[in-house]
Design a protein around this motif. Structure first.
Motif, PDB file in Angstrom:
ATOM      1  N   LEU A  40      -6.122  -1.093   3.390  1.00  7.16           N
ATOM      2  CA  LEU A  40      -7.537  -1.419   3.593  1.00  7.16           C
ATOM      3  C   LEU A  40      -7.821  -1.857   5.029  1.00  7.16           C
ATOM      4  O   LEU A  40      -8.971  -1.810   5.488  1.00  7.16           O
ATOM      5  N   TYR A  41      -6.809  -2.314   5.710  1.00  7.95           N
ATOM      6  CA  TYR A  41      -6.929  -2.938   7.024  1.00  7.95           C
ATOM      7  C   TYR A  41      -7.805  -2.165   8.017  1.00  7.95           C
ATOM      8  O   TYR A  41      -8.742  -2.741   8.593  1.00  7.95           O
ATOM      9  N   PRO A  42      -7.567  -0.860   8.236  1.00  2.64           N
ATOM     10  CA  PRO A  42      -8.374  -0.154   9.248  1.00  2.64           C
ATOM     11  C   PRO A  42      -9.859  -0.114   8.918  1.00  2.64           C
ATOM     12  O   PRO A  42     -10.698  -0.085   9.825  1.00  2.64           O
ATOM     13  N   LEU A  43     -10.181  -0.111   7.635  1.00  3.34           N
ATOM     14  CA  LEU A  43     -11.580   0.016   7.215  1.00  3.34           C
ATOM     15  C   LEU A  43     -12.406  -1.219   7.552  1.00  3.34           C
ATOM     16  O   LEU A  43     -13.637  -1.157   7.599  1.00  3.34           O
ATOM     17  N   PHE A  44     -11.738  -2.337   7.806  1.00  6.80           N
ATOM     18  CA  PHE A  44     -12.439  -3.594   8.047  1.00  6.80           C
ATOM     19  C   PHE A  44     -12.442  -4.009   9.516  1.00  6.80           C
ATOM     20  O   PHE A  44     -12.948  -5.077   9.865  1.00  6.80           O
ATOM     21  N   LEU A  45     -11.892  -3.173  10.380  1.00  7.96           N
ATOM     22  CA  LEU A  45     -11.920  -3.447  11.814  1.00  7.96           C
ATOM     23  C   LEU A  45     -13.324  -3.208  12.363  1.00  7.96           C
ATOM     24  O   LEU A  45     -14.130  -2.481  11.770  1.00  7.96           O
ATOM     25  N   THR A  46     -13.628  -3.790  13.500  1.00 10.37           N
ATOM     26  CA  THR A  46     -14.976  -3.707  14.081  1.00 10.37           C
ATOM     27  C   THR A  46     -15.459  -2.271  14.202  1.00 10.37           C
ATOM     28  O   THR A  46     -16.597  -1.938  13.826  1.00 10.37           O
ATOM     29  N   ASN A  47     -14.604  -1.393  14.707  1.00 10.68           N
ATOM     30  CA  ASN A  47     -14.956   0.018  14.856  1.00 10.68           C
ATOM     31  C   ASN A  47     -14.149   0.899  13.919  1.00 10.68           C
ATOM     32  O   ASN A  47     -13.915   2.077  14.212  1.00 10.68           O
ATOM     33  N   GLY A  48     -13.720   0.337  12.827  1.00 11.12           N
ATOM     34  CA  GLY A  48     -12.963   1.116  11.869  1.00 11.12           C
ATOM     35  C   GLY A  48     -11.612   1.524  12.406  1.00 11.12           C
ATOM     36  O   GLY A  48     -11.050   0.881  13.310  1.00 11.12           O
ATOM     37  N   PRO A  49     -11.030   2.619  11.899  1.00 11.21           N
ATOM     38  CA  PRO A  49      -9.698   3.073  12.313  1.00 11.21           C
ATOM     39  C   PRO A  49      -9.545   3.296  13.814  1.00 11.21           C
ATOM     40  O   PRO A  49      -8.422   3.265  14.323  1.00 11.21           O
ATOM     41  N   ALA A  50     -10.646   3.503  14.521  1.00 13.22           N
ATOM     42  CA  ALA A  50     -10.553   3.720  15.972  1.00 13.22           C
ATOM     43  C   ALA A  50      -9.925   2.521  16.676  1.00 13.22           C
ATOM     44  O   ALA A  50      -9.273   2.663  17.718  1.00 13.22           O
ATOM     45  N   VAL A  86     -15.080 -11.802   3.378  1.00 16.88           N
ATOM     46  CA  VAL A  86     -16.043 -10.724   3.633  1.00 16.88           C
ATOM     47  C   VAL A  86     -17.314 -10.921   2.809  1.00 16.88           C
ATOM     48  O   VAL A  86     -17.314 -11.573   1.767  1.00 16.88           O
ATOM     49  N   THR A  87     -18.390 -10.340   3.297  1.00 17.79           N
ATOM     50  CA  THR A  87     -19.687 -10.404   2.634  1.00 17.79           C
ATOM     51  C   THR A  87     -19.803  -9.303   1.582  1.00 17.79           C
ATOM     52  O   THR A  87     -18.856  -8.531   1.366  1.00 17.79           O
ATOM     53  N   LYS A  88     -20.978  -9.209   0.963  1.00 16.95           N
ATOM     54  CA  LYS A  88     -21.220  -8.153  -0.024  1.00 16.95           C
ATOM     55  C   LYS A  88     -20.971  -6.780   0.579  1.00 16.95           C
ATOM     56  O   LYS A  88     -20.458  -5.878  -0.095  1.00 16.95           O
ATOM     57  N   ILE A  91     -17.264  -1.845   0.902  1.00 18.97           N
ATOM     58  CA  ILE A  91     -16.234  -1.028   1.565  1.00 18.97           C
ATOM     59  C   ILE A  91     -14.955  -1.033   0.733  1.00 18.97           C
ATOM     60  O   ILE A  91     -14.322   0.004   0.504  1.00 18.97           O
ATOM     61  N   TRP A  92     -14.582  -2.204   0.291  1.00 20.00           N
ATOM     62  CA  TRP A  92     -13.373  -2.380  -0.524  1.00 20.00           C
ATOM     63  C   TRP A  92     -13.497  -1.574  -1.819  1.00 20.00           C
ATOM     64  O   TRP A  92     -12.574  -0.851  -2.217  1.00 20.00           O
ATOM     65  N   GLN A  93     -14.642  -1.717  -2.445  1.00 18.52           N
ATOM     66  CA  GLN A  93     -14.904  -1.022  -3.713  1.00 18.52           C
ATOM     67  C   GLN A  93     -14.732   0.484  -3.568  1.00 18.52           C
ATOM     68  O   GLN A  93     -14.073   1.140  -4.392  1.00 18.52           O
ATOM     69  N   GLU A  94     -15.302   1.056  -2.532  1.00 22.81           N
ATOM     70  CA  GLU A  94     -15.210   2.509  -2.330  1.00 22.81           C
ATOM     71  C   GLU A  94     -13.792   2.940  -1.991  1.00 22.81           C
ATOM     72  O   GLU A  94     -13.352   4.027  -2.368  1.00 22.81           O
ATOM     73  N   ALA A  95     -13.062   2.080  -1.292  1.00 24.53           N
ATOM     74  CA  ALA A  95     -11.698   2.425  -0.888  1.00 24.53           C
ATOM     75  C   ALA A  95     -10.750   2.534  -2.075  1.00 24.53           C
ATOM     76  O   ALA A  95      -9.790   3.318  -2.051  1.00 24.53           O
TER      77      ALA A  95
END
Length: 641
Positions: free
Chosen positions: A592-602, A624-626, A631-635
């Motif tokens: 899940l880590y890359p999905l929660f970075l400021t600019n995502g996997p980039a 994290v907020t709602k 994001i987590w839910q979709e992942a």
């Protein structure tokens, strides 16, 4: 005098004793939670000491008294008797280091490795767990302190013979007391290299605040000025083993003296308590050369040390636990040779009398020919000069001792010691309140999906995120269950798996690690701790599908969590270790880590210290907020079914 024994009768008596103690344990097990907790624990390991070595020693003591039978040692009179299997991961016959790793950590490993899993990742020994919980730790042996058994309680190495590297780990442990045999790691054929190694080892020992005392007089004069102590032989023996009993001089240090000194140094009435590992290492060495005299004397010598612990137990009976066991059996000793119901230990007594009349050393009496002849005269048989796969004895007395009865594995011994001590981290009030809520809920079933973790897990409304799955599960009597607790760690999660695993849930989504980082554990320790939880789930509920979720990134700019300051990069490091371990052990890993970075996997292209949690989906830099939960839910949507 010739001693006669019926092996069938002895075997029947032994099995009856095991069944009696096991039955007593079964009756007491239901009341185990009400038993006093062990505050002071002694683990004695007779290296190479099998049931036959104990029987030989007791028969010899009877012979000395001129009677047929056995004269009990101190530890054989303990009320709890068990037997432990000793195999390693790849061998039915273990080596000392694999067995000691199992006794130190509760996990099997490969022969010849020290304090590591089969994949070479360091284990988290009970000595470290107890140190981290505030207990004082003492380790001692009659052989080198960097030898296999003591080393496995503080070191981590791919090869047990890397004595120098193992020695260099000792001061890093921060344990309170070491004693007995010295640093074999300073030895080298090249005097210059040996001198440099000695300088490095003792320099590091001093750097980490240890005081080294050579002999009892120095210990007594130095003990009050230091909170970390190493007690070795004095003079030119400082880096050698404690002498064999047969060659001991009055001024030589004994294991009993080391144990007594350790109690003196570690015990404080107001303290948390202590854990001591004490090894009688030369029982094994004597058995390796099939030496019956050495085997007997070294077993008696360890019993003398156990007497010291037992005297302490009598003063603190409700708070002390003594466990005596072995890492393996050595020599395949049989009390009886060829035909006839006879063995004659008077031969050994005569030999000892002869030894006492001359200057004896281990070198000049331990020749294979003489010892072989001596054993044959005494009608003793040996099947090997190596280890065997025979079960080893377990004797116990004191708080929690019932757990060591009957048939167990060597990995159960450290786990049961921790249980006997009630040694779990002091969790928050919220932890216990939420755990109590779980106890009142309907039990987990095989139709449940469990979300297991810390505050990040507790903060998710998982059933509402997947309504179709929840509805389908409810038709079968199941549900999506949230088992997250704010502030929880991998240790806390492991402590409450008993609420989950008996139900054999369909699926577990597991996340942990952020709180462990705040507790100043290393990345290796955290990754190992998390994976140990996964391994336990797989072992106790093999049909459960486990998804290990990565740690999420953090954002220190919020300055909310002081204990996470400067540790941003650790989250990426831990994830990398977890992903590699999951791949090797065929565990599903969700990154899940890359999905929660400021600019995502980039942002993975940035240095790990600059990879931070997107400030738009957090209010404190950790949770994290709602939007974050979406994001987590979709992942994980495709895995929730």
């Amino acid at each position: 005098m010739k001693l006669r024994i019926s092996f069938l009768k002895a075997a029947v008596c032994f099995v009856a004793a095991i069944l009696f103690v096991s039955a007593s344990f079964a009756q007491a097990d239901g009341n185990l939670k009400e038993q006093p907790k062990a505050k002071y624990v002694f683990l004695f390991i007779g290296d190479g000491m099998g049931f036959s070595h104990v029987a030989l020693t007791e028969a010899y003591l009877a012979t000395k008294k001129g009677i047929i039978g056995s004269e009990p040692l101190t530890f054989t009179q303990f009320p709890v008797l068990g037997m432990a299997t000793t195999y390693s991961t790849k061998n039915m016959i273990t080596c000392s280091s694999a067995a000691a790793t199992a006794l130190a950590s509760g996990y099997k490993t490969n022969n010849n490795t020290v304090g590591i899993y089969p994949d070479s990742i360091p284990v988290y020994q009970i000595s470290y767990k107890l140190r981290d919980l505030g207990y004082k730790i003492g380790l001692m042996s009659t052989v080198g302190i960097d030898h296999a058994t003591p080393a496995c309680f503080y070191a981590h190495n791919i090869n047990r013979k890397n004595y120098y590297e193992i020695s260099m780990e000792l001061p890093e442990s921060g344990f309170d007391f070491f004693g007995g045999g010295g640093f074999g790691g300073v030895s080298d054929k090249d005097p210059q290299k040996a001198s440099e190694k000695e300088k490095n080892i003792y320099g590091k020992v001093a750097k980490y605040g240890y005081t080294v005392a050579y002999g009892l007089d120095e210990y007594k004069s130095k003990k009050s000025s230091s909170d970390k102590m190493i007690l070795f032989q004095k003079g030119d023996k400082k880096d050698k083993i404690l002498p064999y009993v047969i060659e001991r001089k009055p001024e030589d240090l004994t294991l009993a003296q080391v144990v007594s000194s350790a109690i003196d140094f570690l015990y404080t009435p107001e303290g948390k308590g202590f854990f001591m590992m004490c090894e009688g290492g030369k029982i094994d060495w004597a058995a390796h050369v099939n030496d019956p005299v050495g085997t007997i004397l070294e077993t008696i010598d360890m019993d003398e040390a156990i007497k010291v612990a037992y005297e302490f137990y009598k003063q603190h009976p409700d708070e002390t636990l003594i466990v005596v066991t072995a890492d393996h059996e050595t020599g395949g000793l049989a009390l009886g040779y060829k035909k006839g119901y006879v063995y004659d230990l008077k031969v050994l007594d005569d030999a000892m009398s002869h030894f006492k009349q001359e200057e004896v050393t281990a070198d000049n009496y331990m020749t294979r020919e003489v010892l072989d002849t001596l054993s044959k005269k005494a009608r003793l048989g040996w099947s090997t000069r190596s280890h065997t796969g025979i079960y080893v004895p377990v004797f116990a007395v004191g708080a929690g001792s019932q757990m060591f009865a009957g048939r167990i594995d060597n990995t159960d011994i450290p786990k049961n010691i921790m249980k006997a001590m009630g040694a779990v981290a002091p969790y928050t009030d919220h932890y216990y309140k939420r755990k109590a809520v779980f106890d009142k809920e309907s039990p987990i079933t095989e139709n449940d999906i469990v979300f297991l973790g810390n505050s990040l897990t507790e903060g998710g409304n998982w059933a509402s995120y997947f309504p179709d799955v929840q509805k389908a599960l409810q038709k079968k009597g199941g549900a999506i269950r949230n088992r997250g607790i704010v502030g929880d760690t991998f240790g806390g999660i492991d402590d409450r798996l008993d609420q989950i695993l008996p139900g054999k849930p369909k699926t577990i989504f597991f996340m942990s690690g952020a709180n462990d980082v705040s507790h100043n554990l290393t990345a290796d320790s955290i990754a190992n701790g998390i994976m140990n939880v996964v391994r336990r789930i797989k072992k106790e509920s093999p049909k459960t599908k486990v998804y290990l979720q990565s740690l999420l990134p953090i954002n220190e700019s919020f300055k909310r969590y002081r204990l996470l300051t400067g540790k941003t990069a650790m989250f990426s490091e831990i994830n990398a270790k977890l992903e590699a371990m999951c791949k090797k052990e065929k565990v599903a890993f969700i990154n899940l880590y890359p999905l929660f970075l400021t600019n995502g996997p980039a942002d993975l292209a940035l240095p790990a210290s600059e990879q931070v949690l997107n400030p738009n989906i957090t209010r404190d830099g950790l949770h994290v907020t709602k939007e974050g939960y979406k994001i987590w839910q979709e992942a994980i949507r495709k895995y929730v079914k």
